[in-house]
Scaffold this motif. Structure first.
Motif, PDB file in Angstrom:
ATOM      1  N   CYS A 111     -10.539   5.640  -7.652  1.00 13.45           N
ATOM      2  CA  CYS A 111     -10.233   5.466  -6.232  1.00 13.45           C
ATOM      3  C   CYS A 111     -11.286   6.119  -5.351  1.00 13.45           C
TER       4      CYS A 111
ATOM      5  N   CYS B 298      -2.726  10.412  -1.791  1.00  7.22           N
ATOM      6  CA  CYS B 298      -2.064   9.335  -2.515  1.00  7.22           C
ATOM      7  C   CYS B 298      -1.514   9.791  -3.858  1.00  7.22           C
TER       8      CYS B 298
ATOM      9  N   TYR C  27      -7.470   7.069   1.646  1.00  9.46           N
ATOM     10  CA  TYR C  27      -6.136   7.633   1.468  1.00  9.46           C
ATOM     11  C   TYR C  27      -6.045   8.516   0.217  1.00  9.46           C
ATOM     12  N   ALA C  28      -7.129   8.571  -0.550  1.00  5.97           N
ATOM     13  CA  ALA C  28      -7.074   9.171  -1.887  1.00  5.97           C
ATOM     14  C   ALA C  28      -6.491  10.587  -1.898  1.00  5.97           C
TER      15      ALA C  28
ATOM     16  N   CYS D 219      -6.187  -1.512  -1.774  1.00  2.45           N
ATOM     17  CA  CYS D 219      -5.795  -0.494  -2.759  1.00  2.45           C
ATOM     18  C   CYS D 219      -6.006  -1.094  -4.130  1.00  2.45           C
ATOM     19  N   ILE D 220      -6.664  -0.365  -5.032  1.00  7.19           N
ATOM     20  CA  ILE D 220      -6.933  -0.955  -6.345  1.00  7.19           C
ATOM     21  C   ILE D 220      -5.719  -0.934  -7.257  1.00  7.19           C
ATOM     22  N   HIS D 221      -4.758  -0.054  -6.984  1.00  8.76           N
ATOM     23  CA  HIS D 221      -3.617   0.050  -7.889  1.00  8.76           C
ATOM     24  C   HIS D 221      -2.343  -0.630  -7.391  1.00  8.76           C
TER      25      HIS D 221
ATOM     26  N   CYS E 198     -11.609   5.487  -1.388  1.00  5.36           N
ATOM     27  CA  CYS E 198     -10.405   5.196  -0.609  1.00  5.36           C
ATOM     28  C   CYS E 198     -10.118   6.302   0.407  1.00  5.36           C
TER      29      CYS E 198
ATOM     30  N   ILE F 262     -13.322   0.270  -1.612  1.00  5.63           N
ATOM     31  CA  ILE F 262     -12.118  -0.431  -2.033  1.00  5.63           C
ATOM     32  C   ILE F 262     -12.047  -1.712  -1.206  1.00  5.63           C
TER      33      ILE F 262
ATOM     34  N   TRP G 213      -0.760   7.829  -6.262  1.00  4.43           N
ATOM     35  CA  TRP G 213      -1.262   6.960  -7.328  1.00  4.43           C
ATOM     36  C   TRP G 213      -2.742   7.185  -7.628  1.00  4.43           C
ATOM     37  N   SER G 214      -3.360   8.079  -6.913  1.00  7.47           N
ATOM     38  CA  SER G 214      -4.817   8.151  -6.959  1.00  7.47           C
ATOM     39  C   SER G 214      -5.362   8.486  -8.349  1.00  7.47           C
TER      40      SER G 214
ATOM     41  N   HIS H 276       0.832  -1.204   0.000  1.00  3.89           N
ATOM     42  CA  HIS H 276       0.000   0.000   0.000  1.00  3.89           C
ATOM     43  C   HIS H 276       0.872   1.261   0.000  1.00  3.89           C
ATOM     44  N   PRO H 277       0.469   2.301  -0.752  1.00  5.03           N
ATOM     45  CA  PRO H 277       1.292   3.522  -0.758  1.00  5.03           C
ATOM     46  C   PRO H 277       1.465   4.133   0.635  1.00  5.03           C
TER      47      PRO H 277
HETATM   48  S1  SF4 Z   1      -6.995   2.908  -3.887  1.00  7.75           S
HETATM   49 FE1  SF4 Z   1      -6.245   4.615  -5.093  1.00  7.75          FE
HETATM   50  S2  SF4 Z   1      -6.137   6.325  -3.663  1.00  7.75           S
HETATM   51 FE2  SF4 Z   1      -6.357   4.479  -2.483  1.00  7.75          FE
HETATM   52  S3  SF4 Z   1      -4.286   3.937  -1.981  1.00  7.75           S
HETATM   53 FE3  SF4 Z   1      -4.791   2.816  -3.817  1.00  7.75          FE
HETATM   54  S4  SF4 Z   1      -4.125   4.127  -5.475  1.00  7.75           S
HETATM   55 FE4  SF4 Z   1      -4.150   5.382  -3.650  1.00  7.75          FE
END
Ligand code: SF4
Lengths: 334, 260
Positions: free
Chosen positions: A313, A306, A302-303, A330-332, A300, A318, A308-309, A268-269
């Motif tokens: 997200c 984040c 954390y969006a 986290c989807i990514h 999310c 999630i 990567w958002s 996770h980021p």
């Molecule tokens: S789901 Fe999206 S916003 Fe949330 S941690 Fe993963 S990449 Fe970041």
């Protein structure tokens, strides 16, 4: 240092894999001892001006722990971690609303079962010494109603508490001794799951480590231990896996080896940022703050912070998913 | 003497030699650059006890300049927090003096030595919106608040609506007024997650470096102290300490032992 089989065995990878599957009923024999799926805890409060608001203090939290393991749930103080312990034990405040699914030994953990199992199969080591009766000698408190004097003496011996200590009152003991008394209370019965909530407040690092090693031993003897703490350094010393708690949920549950290996091994980021912010690994502050329980964003949690958002997200829930021998929300994450 | 003083490698990055050799990247801490005149904080033979009890502090002597970041490490209950209150003038010692540039601490008005506590929720008025708490301590430019990660919307919030990490930002900002010469940070990030911890220290160290304010950092976290301090004082029991200045220290404990 006491000897123990420390963390990094393949078996632990497997356990983390399974916790996503706990609700699928295909392989009963492989259920982890305790499994939690999508646990949420909500409180209804009246704000200034009597507007009613709902605070979601734990949201869609999933994790599992099995016998032989020490799982550390790590997160900031005041972020709702204690509610997780209370939810598992069934001792939440009366105005709490709970949803999700918890299983213990493969069977659903209902309120009635929680009451039956508490103290017998599932023990609690609290943060506060207020859980001890100030007016009762500690020997009697540890012995409780179901156990013999011999059992009390044996558990005292095990935790380095001299026989005369049994005749003292809590206020006569040092902080470190009180911690051992609290553990003794929990383990005098042959429990299979121990939930410890911030079990080392105010102790020096050496004394805290000693307490953590007791938990390690209890796990090595075939119990499951879930330790809730704000101190990730303590987790590093004894845990098999760490679950990263953020704004009322778990973002990542990963084997200890991944926390030792560093950001590339983590998923996770937020966990990666956490690693880089440690004083011994760069002390690099990632900007932003955890959202407030009364103002959780959709999607999310954390969006906002984040790197990567993407638009996806911020839509829908999630899900926690298995990834590379751990779990991540986290989807990514790759 | 039950404490040991360790010069923290003497390097400006505040890392111990063993860590400096490691290949991993880190952001070096800036060296203090004298902008304001350098101040000196002196504790001279401090003796302190609460209400006629046993002395918590006995003969404590400490000298810190405003270019230093001195770490004081020890378990809770050893007198560190009492020391913090004495240094900042919240408790008066029975014997000895606390001097800033040769002057005793003023009895009223602005405190030149500011204290930041472990528990911000106990250090702000619960009945004031946070903007008022901040305004009481002076004028804070928007730029400073941005750097501190204080969201403008928080100024109209009540303390119970913010997390510990958010509140602590207000307490840190509030301690850094123009007249502050020294800051005593008593376990200020102990209960926070490590990212919030790194955020707060980055800001606090930056302001102290740029405006030549001295820092006394009370902590039980060796990794943190090694990362940020220019000098570390390590002890088990302050009441038996006779000198924690480091000037006369002869016993240098190896860092690997300090970490035990
Ligand atoms: S789901 Fe999206 S916003 Fe949330 S941690 Fe993963 S990449 Fe970041």
């Amino acid at each position: 240092m006491t000897t123990h089989t420390h963390p990094h065995t393949h078996q632990h990878y497997l356990h983390i894999h399974e916790h996503d599957l706990a609700s699928t009923h295909h392989h009963p024999a492989t259920y982890p001892l305790l499994s939690i799926r999508d646990l949420s805890v909500r409180f209804t409060q009246y704000e200034r001006g009597l507007r009613q608001i709902t605070l979601e203090t734990v949201s869609s939290l999933s994790l599992s722990v099995d016998v032989g393991e020490v799982l550390a749930v790590v997160g900031a103080s005041g972020s709702g971690k204690s509610l997780l312990a209370q939810a598992i034990l069934g001792i939440l405040p009366a105005n709490a609303r709970i949803s999700g699914k918890m299983t213990f030994q493969g069977q659903e953990l209902t309120a009635q079962r929680q009451q039956q199992l508490r103290g017998r199969e599932i023990a609690f080591v609290p943060q506060s010494v207020d859980y001890l009766d100030p007016l009762m000698k500690v020997g009697r408190q540890v012995q409780g109603v179901r156990n013999s004097r011999q059992q009390q003496q044996a558990v005292f011996e095990r935790y380095g508490l001299a026989p005369f200590v049994a005749h003292l009152y809590p206020f006569q003991l040092s902080g470190g001794m009180l911690r051992r008394v609290l553990i003794a209370c929990a383990v005098i019965e042959d429990v299979s799951l121990i939930i410890a909530d911030e079990p080392t407040p105010g102790l020096s690092h050496a004394a805290a480590l000693e307490v953590m090693r007791h938990f390690r031993e209890l796990a090595d003897e075939g119990r499951a231990v879930l330790i809730i703490t704000h101190d990730i350094n303590l987790a590093f010393d004894v845990a098999d896996s760490i679950a990263v708690f953020y704004a009322g949920t778990i973002f990542e549950h990963a084997p200890m080896a991944d926390f030792i290996a560093g950001p590339d091994a983590l998923r996770h980021p937020y966990t990666k940022a956490l690693y880089r912010a440690l004083p011994k690994h760069g002390f690099k502050p990632h900007p932003g703050t955890q959202p407030y329980a009364g103002a959780l964003p959709a999607g999310c949690l954390y969006a906002k912070r984040c790197e990567w958002s993407t638009p996806e997200c911020e839509q829908g829930t999630i899900e926690m998913r298995a990834l590379r021998g751990g779990m991540v929300r986290c989807i990514h994450a790759l | 003497m039950r404490f040991n003083v360790q010069e923290n490698s003497g390097k400006s990055d505040g890392l111990c030699p063993e860590e400096s050799r490691r290949a991993e990247p880190f952001e070096p801490m800036r060296t203090p650059s004298p902008v304001a005149a350098t101040s000196i904080l002196k504790l001279v033979n401090i003796r302190f006890s609460y209400r006629g009890g046993d002395p918590i502090l006995r003969d404590v002597t400490l000298t810190v300049t405003s270019q230093e970041r001195v770490g004081i490490i020890g378990p809770s209950g050893c007198g560190k927090s009492t020391l913090a209150k004495v240094i900042t003038g919240f408790e008066m010692p029975q014997e000895g003096q606390v001097l800033v540039d040769g002057q005793v601490l003023p009895r009223r008005g602005f405190r030149p030595v500011q204290l930041i506590y472990q528990h911000p929720e106990l250090a702000v008025n619960p009945h004031w919106q946070l903007g008022k708490t901040l305004a009481e301590a002076g004028d804070f430019p928007q730029k400073m608040l941005n750097k501190m990660g204080i969201d403008p919307a928080w100024l109209s919030r009540w303390p119970n609506e913010l997390s510990g990490g958010e509140l602590q930002r207000f307490c840190v900002a509030r301690a850094l007024g123009a007249q502050t010469r020294f800051v005593v940070a008593d376990e200020i990030t102990t209960m926070l997650d490590v990212i919030t911890q790194a955020q707060l220290w980055e800001f606090l160290l930056d302001v102290c470096n740029r405006h030549n304010k001295g820092l006394i950092i009370i902590t039980h976290d060796h990794n943190l102290a090694r990362r940020i301090c220019t000098r570390i004082s390590h002890f088990d029991d302050l009441s038996s300490a006779t000198d924690i200045t480091g000037r006369n220290a002869t016993a240098h404990t190896p860092l690997h032992e300090l970490r035990e």
